[in-house]
Design a protein around this motif. Structure first.
Motif, PDB file in Angstrom:
ATOM      1  N   PRO A  66      30.913 -16.512  17.543  1.00 24.97           N
ATOM      2  CA  PRO A  66      30.248 -15.859  18.617  1.00 24.97           C
ATOM      3  C   PRO A  66      29.798 -14.517  18.398  1.00 24.97           C
ATOM      4  O   PRO A  66      28.564 -14.263  18.624  1.00 24.97           O
ATOM      5  CB  PRO A  66      31.300 -16.073  19.719  1.00 24.97           C
ATOM      6  CG  PRO A  66      32.036 -17.156  19.265  1.00 24.97           C
ATOM      7  CD  PRO A  66      32.030 -17.147  17.768  1.00 24.97           C
ATOM      8  N   ASP A  67      30.689 -13.615  18.175  1.00 23.74           N
ATOM      9  CA  ASP A  67      30.379 -12.146  17.763  1.00 23.74           C
ATOM     10  C   ASP A  67      29.229 -12.206  16.718  1.00 23.74           C
ATOM     11  O   ASP A  67      28.334 -11.280  17.004  1.00 23.74           O
ATOM     12  CB  ASP A  67      31.520 -11.485  17.317  1.00 23.74           C
ATOM     13  CG  ASP A  67      32.526 -11.175  18.529  1.00 23.74           C
ATOM     14  OD1 ASP A  67      32.212 -11.704  19.833  1.00 23.74           O
ATOM     15  OD2 ASP A  67      33.469 -10.627  18.261  1.00 23.74           O
TER      16      ASP A  67
ATOM     17  N   ARG B 125       6.593 -16.555  17.906  1.00 25.11           N
ATOM     18  CA  ARG B 125       6.881 -15.160  18.391  1.00 25.11           C
ATOM     19  C   ARG B 125       8.460 -14.913  18.760  1.00 25.11           C
ATOM     20  O   ARG B 125       9.151 -16.079  18.870  1.00 25.11           O
ATOM     21  CB  ARG B 125       6.200 -15.205  19.856  1.00 25.11           C
ATOM     22  CG  ARG B 125       4.815 -15.166  19.712  1.00 25.11           C
ATOM     23  CD  ARG B 125       3.984 -14.467  21.037  1.00 25.11           C
ATOM     24  NE  ARG B 125       2.510 -14.578  20.755  1.00 25.11           N
ATOM     25  CZ  ARG B 125       1.813 -13.961  21.627  1.00 25.11           C
ATOM     26  NH1 ARG B 125       2.285 -13.391  22.562  1.00 25.11           N
ATOM     27  NH2 ARG B 125       0.305 -14.024  21.542  1.00 25.11           N
ATOM     28  N   LEU B 126       8.907 -13.738  18.600  1.00 26.53           N
ATOM     29  CA  LEU B 126      10.335 -13.525  18.706  1.00 26.53           C
ATOM     30  C   LEU B 126      10.676 -13.426  20.365  1.00 26.53           C
ATOM     31  O   LEU B 126       9.786 -12.693  21.076  1.00 26.53           O
ATOM     32  CB  LEU B 126      10.503 -12.133  17.851  1.00 26.53           C
ATOM     33  CG  LEU B 126      10.514 -12.342  16.407  1.00 26.53           C
ATOM     34  CD1 LEU B 126      10.737 -10.952  15.772  1.00 26.53           C
ATOM     35  CD2 LEU B 126      11.138 -13.721  15.839  1.00 26.53           C
ATOM     36  N   ALA B 127      11.838 -13.664  20.739  1.00 25.85           N
ATOM     37  CA  ALA B 127      12.215 -13.556  21.842  1.00 25.85           C
ATOM     38  C   ALA B 127      12.176 -11.856  22.474  1.00 25.85           C
ATOM     39  O   ALA B 127      12.106 -11.374  23.479  1.00 25.85           O
ATOM     40  CB  ALA B 127      13.730 -14.187  22.024  1.00 25.85           C
ATOM     41  N   GLN B 128      12.711 -11.069  21.173  1.00 26.65           N
ATOM     42  CA  GLN B 128      12.659  -9.937  21.280  1.00 26.65           C
ATOM     43  C   GLN B 128      11.265  -8.985  21.574  1.00 26.65           C
ATOM     44  O   GLN B 128      11.378  -7.755  22.056  1.00 26.65           O
ATOM     45  CB  GLN B 128      13.391  -9.107  20.350  1.00 26.65           C
ATOM     46  CG  GLN B 128      14.896  -9.528  20.201  1.00 26.65           C
ATOM     47  CD  GLN B 128      15.067 -10.768  19.467  1.00 26.65           C
ATOM     48  OE1 GLN B 128      13.982 -11.597  19.028  1.00 26.65           O
ATOM     49  NE2 GLN B 128      16.337 -11.179  18.994  1.00 26.65           N
ATOM     50  N   LEU B 129      10.232  -9.580  21.224  1.00 23.14           N
ATOM     51  CA  LEU B 129       9.072  -9.069  21.000  1.00 23.14           C
ATOM     52  C   LEU B 129       8.099 -10.123  21.597  1.00 23.14           C
ATOM     53  O   LEU B 129       7.201 -10.453  21.004  1.00 23.14           O
ATOM     54  CB  LEU B 129       8.558  -8.709  19.791  1.00 23.14           C
ATOM     55  CG  LEU B 129       9.463  -7.463  19.198  1.00 23.14           C
ATOM     56  CD1 LEU B 129       9.245  -7.142  17.603  1.00 23.14           C
ATOM     57  CD2 LEU B 129       9.369  -6.215  20.070  1.00 23.14           C
ATOM     58  N   PRO B 130       8.125 -10.737  22.886  1.00 26.46           N
ATOM     59  CA  PRO B 130       7.277 -11.746  23.179  1.00 26.46           C
ATOM     60  C   PRO B 130       5.921 -11.383  23.290  1.00 26.46           C
ATOM     61  O   PRO B 130       4.845 -12.582  23.355  1.00 26.46           O
ATOM     62  CB  PRO B 130       7.925 -12.087  24.714  1.00 26.46           C
ATOM     63  CG  PRO B 130       8.663 -10.724  25.050  1.00 26.46           C
ATOM     64  CD  PRO B 130       9.082 -10.324  23.780  1.00 26.46           C
TER      65      PRO B 130
ATOM     66  N   HIS C 219      21.351 -12.524  16.147  1.00 29.18           N
ATOM     67  CA  HIS C 219      20.354 -12.922  17.016  1.00 29.18           C
ATOM     68  C   HIS C 219      19.890 -11.713  17.661  1.00 29.18           C
ATOM     69  O   HIS C 219      18.544 -11.602  18.022  1.00 29.18           O
ATOM     70  CB  HIS C 219      20.835 -13.921  18.148  1.00 29.18           C
ATOM     71  CG  HIS C 219      21.010 -15.610  17.422  1.00 29.18           C
ATOM     72  ND1 HIS C 219      21.752 -16.477  18.311  1.00 29.18           N
ATOM     73  CD2 HIS C 219      20.705 -15.796  16.474  1.00 29.18           C
ATOM     74  CE1 HIS C 219      21.778 -17.338  17.450  1.00 29.18           C
ATOM     75  NE2 HIS C 219      21.134 -17.224  16.417  1.00 29.18           N
ATOM     76  N   GLY C 220      20.620 -10.748  18.067  1.00 29.42           N
ATOM     77  CA  GLY C 220      19.972  -9.643  18.740  1.00 29.42           C
ATOM     78  C   GLY C 220      19.000  -8.674  18.012  1.00 29.42           C
ATOM     79  O   GLY C 220      18.304  -8.005  18.400  1.00 29.42           O
ATOM     80  N   ASP C 221      19.355  -8.988  16.540  1.00 30.27           N
ATOM     81  CA  ASP C 221      18.511  -8.376  15.631  1.00 30.27           C
ATOM     82  C   ASP C 221      17.332  -9.432  14.927  1.00 30.27           C
ATOM     83  O   ASP C 221      16.573  -8.976  13.922  1.00 30.27           O
ATOM     84  CB  ASP C 221      19.266  -7.802  14.530  1.00 30.27           C
ATOM     85  CG  ASP C 221      20.278  -6.643  14.877  1.00 30.27           C
ATOM     86  OD1 ASP C 221      19.608  -5.634  15.445  1.00 30.27           O
ATOM     87  OD2 ASP C 221      21.439  -6.649  14.350  1.00 30.27           O
ATOM     88  N   ALA C 222      17.316 -10.462  15.755  1.00 33.93           N
ATOM     89  CA  ALA C 222      16.113 -11.514  15.505  1.00 33.93           C
ATOM     90  C   ALA C 222      16.255 -11.990  14.032  1.00 33.93           C
ATOM     91  O   ALA C 222      15.351 -12.751  13.688  1.00 33.93           O
ATOM     92  CB  ALA C 222      14.777 -10.674  15.647  1.00 33.93           C
TER      93      ALA C 222
END
Length: 338
Positions: free
Chosen positions: A294-295, A243-248, A301-304
């Protein structure tokens, strides 16, 4: 490469302009002139064009722009993204294969590298026209439906589709696209039939999906997450292994009755085969650092997206494995080009 030889008669006479140029060329080729070594080590000598073979608006552009932004900082030259869609990516692939300026790169993709060789009888380019640089990232496919579709999860969606075979439609960015692969893979696994509606890129597909002209789609997480979070589409399953952290709260396809199911889109950097290996090695090293800066990590990661960043040899091996995998799916689904 030409070899130059000096003869005794040449040495006893005053050198001509051609002889001087020839001698200079010989020295440059042999690495004796510092300018030649500097020119090679100074790559890139101008702005670098990073071609994306698809229309703006998809995961491909997000990955490419993130990588280009970091490379612009470390290479000392601007790296800019140039979207060049058409013919399932073959137009861009063909153009870059012929590029001779040594400053043109292309975003390799599951569609162009693992699908097109098996759905087109003849390609205007060959895999031998390119050198792998690095696998940049993997992006899980998210299975989504328009809110009007009466299904809250994948099980309900499959049951709904089976209750009215052929009436539901799914859209993709085009025949042979990652979106079509993802949905055909699901259809084969679930033994369900739906109409495929191909578009010319993710942008046009999103327009019709959001308006309800097509019922469902499988789209890379980076491109569709904002619309899921805003409620404009409903995610019924993720193609990721976990499962994705953005959509748990959204279960994977595997969790909903299909053990081992996994579907990710992937993106890597390729260079024309005429690029010197020294430049490939430099570019690969900088690219591996760029995607893990980092950027870049924060954006991807923010976009999975799962950030990779590997060597040319590792990327070449990955492509070979993916080609073998999708060759079988393409044959079973009888996927054909537009």
């Amino acid at each position: 490469m030409h070899r130059f030889a000096a003869h005794a008669s040449d040495l006893s006479a005053a050198p001509t302009r051609r002889q001087l140029l020839g001698a200079g060329g010989a020295l440059a080729l042999s690495g004796l002139l510092p300018g030649a070594a500097m020119a090679q080590s100074a790559w890139p000598a101008k702005s670098v064009r990073f071609v994306v073979p698809f229309a703006p608006g998809g995961s491909s552009e997000i990955v490419a722009r993130s990588t280009a932004a970091e490379l612009s900082r470390t290479l000392g030259q601007s790296v800019f993204v140039d979207n060049k869609p058409g013919a399932a990516g073959n137009i861009a692939m063909s153009e870059v294969a012929r590029a001779e300026d040594l400053h043109t790169l292309i975003l390799g993709h599951i569609g162009t590298l693992a699908v097109n060789p098996y759905i087109f009888d003849k390609l205007p380019w060959s895999p031998k026209d390119f050198k792998p640089v690095s696998l940049l990232a993997k992006v899980p496919s998210l299975y989504v439906v328009h809110p009007d579709v009466p299904a809250k999860n994948l099980r309900e969606f499959i049951a709904y589709a089976k209750s009215q075979p052929g009436r539901l439609s799914y859209g993709s960015a085009g025949n042979g696209s990652a979106g079509q692969l993802a949905f055909e893979y699901l259809k084969m696994s679930a033994d369900v039939y739906m109409l495929h509606v191909p578009y010319r890129g993710t942008g046009p597909l999103l327009t019709d999906l959001l308006s309800g002209r097509v019922d469902a789609s499988a789209i890379g997480a980076a491109a569709i997450l904002p619309f899921i979070k805003s409620g404009k589409v409903r995610c019924i399953a993720t193609g990721s292994a976990q499962r994705l952290a953005q959509l748990p709260d959204v279960p994977t396809v595997a969790e909903q009755g299909f053990p081992g199911f996994e579907m990710t889109q992937w993106y890597g950097m390729l260079a024309p085969a005429n690029m010197p290996q020294a430049s490939i090695d430099k570019l690969s090293a900088e690219t591996m650092k760029a995607v893990k800066a980092p950027d870049a990590l924060r954006r991807l990661h923010g976009d999975a997206a799962e950030v990779i960043g590997d060597t040319p040899a590792q990327f070449a091996q990955f492509i070979a494995v993916e080609q073998e995998r999708w060759k079988k799916v393409i044959a079973r689904a009888k996927i054909k080009p537009d």
